[in-house]
Design a protein around this motif. Structure first.
Motif, PDB file in Angstrom:
ATOM      1  N   GLU A  48       1.116  -2.563   7.779  1.00  0.00           N
ATOM      2  CA  GLU A  48       1.958  -3.748   8.253  1.00  0.00           C
ATOM      3  C   GLU A  48       2.614  -4.509   7.156  1.00  0.00           C
ATOM      4  O   GLU A  48       1.693  -4.956   6.233  1.00  0.00           O
ATOM      5  N   PRO A  49       3.778  -4.698   7.324  1.00  0.00           N
ATOM      6  CA  PRO A  49       4.468  -5.598   6.164  1.00  0.00           C
ATOM      7  C   PRO A  49       3.755  -7.006   6.182  1.00  0.00           C
ATOM      8  O   PRO A  49       3.489  -7.668   7.030  1.00  0.00           O
ATOM      9  N   PHE A  50       3.825  -7.553   5.026  1.00  0.00           N
ATOM     10  CA  PHE A  50       3.371  -9.234   4.701  1.00  0.00           C
ATOM     11  C   PHE A  50       3.963  -9.473   3.652  1.00  0.00           C
ATOM     12  O   PHE A  50       4.800  -8.690   2.755  1.00  0.00           O
ATOM     13  N   VAL A  51       4.149 -10.979   3.416  1.00  0.00           N
ATOM     14  CA  VAL A  51       4.857 -11.436   2.370  1.00  0.00           C
ATOM     15  C   VAL A  51       3.891 -12.251   1.396  1.00  0.00           C
ATOM     16  O   VAL A  51       2.697 -12.626   1.656  1.00  0.00           O
ATOM     17  N   VAL A  52       4.190 -11.876   0.112  1.00  0.00           N
ATOM     18  CA  VAL A  52       3.716 -12.745  -1.004  1.00  0.00           C
ATOM     19  C   VAL A  52       4.454 -13.706  -1.402  1.00  0.00           C
ATOM     20  O   VAL A  52       5.770 -13.522  -1.976  1.00  0.00           O
ATOM     21  N   GLN A  53       4.039 -15.023  -1.313  1.00  0.00           N
ATOM     22  CA  GLN A  53       4.788 -16.124  -1.715  1.00  0.00           C
ATOM     23  C   GLN A  53       4.313 -16.807  -2.799  1.00  0.00           C
ATOM     24  O   GLN A  53       3.082 -16.941  -2.993  1.00  0.00           O
ATOM     25  N   VAL A  54       5.038 -17.051  -3.903  1.00  0.00           N
ATOM     26  CA  VAL A  54       4.729 -17.778  -5.097  1.00  0.00           C
ATOM     27  C   VAL A  54       5.675 -18.958  -5.435  1.00  0.00           C
ATOM     28  O   VAL A  54       6.849 -18.837  -5.386  1.00  0.00           O
ATOM     29  N   VAL A  55       5.079 -19.969  -5.610  1.00  0.00           N
ATOM     30  CA  VAL A  55       5.624 -21.228  -5.574  1.00  0.00           C
ATOM     31  C   VAL A  55       5.428 -21.603  -6.850  1.00  0.00           C
ATOM     32  O   VAL A  55       4.453 -21.995  -7.348  1.00  0.00           O
ATOM     33  N   VAL A  56       6.562 -21.935  -7.967  1.00  0.00           N
ATOM     34  CA  VAL A  56       6.586 -22.427  -9.223  1.00  0.00           C
ATOM     35  C   VAL A  56       6.855 -23.774  -9.195  1.00  0.00           C
ATOM     36  O   VAL A  56       8.111 -24.145  -8.827  1.00  0.00           O
TER      37      VAL A  56
END
Length: 97
Positions: free
Chosen positions: A14-22
């Motif tokens: 199942e698709p999932f999101v990788v979120q990177v906050v800089v």
């Protein structure tokens, strides 16, 4: 830099999101214009890496959608090149069930 998966516990196939906050360490404000690369690798040899396409939908927030089709332990290797040329690396372990 902060890295999260959405949902927190991704599911096999199942698709999932990788979120990177800089953010800027001096003032904690979002830092736009960084280049973020995400590569998923199994923790055992022989599995081809998964390269994640990443976009910056808002300043300092980078997101990539990924589907991992093999259960087990994965490592997300996040490499961020900052606008000034500096580099930040982070590894995030993800268990796919």
């Amino acid at each position: 830099m902060a890295v999260d998966t959405i949902p927190e516990r991704p599911v096999l196939g199942e698709p999932f999101v990788v979120q990177v906050v800089v953010h800027d360490d001096r003032n904690q404000r979002p830092l736009s214009g960084a280049k973020v690369e995400i590569i998923g690798q199994m923790s055992h040899p022989g599995m081809a890496p998964v390269v994640v396409s990443v976009s910056e939908p808002e300043p300092g927030v980078h997101r990539g959608s990924v589907v991992l089709d093999m259960a087990g332990a994965w490592v997300l290797r996040v490499t961020t090149t900052l606008p000034d040329g500096g580099r930040v690396d982070q590894h995030v372990e993800v268990e796919i069930r």
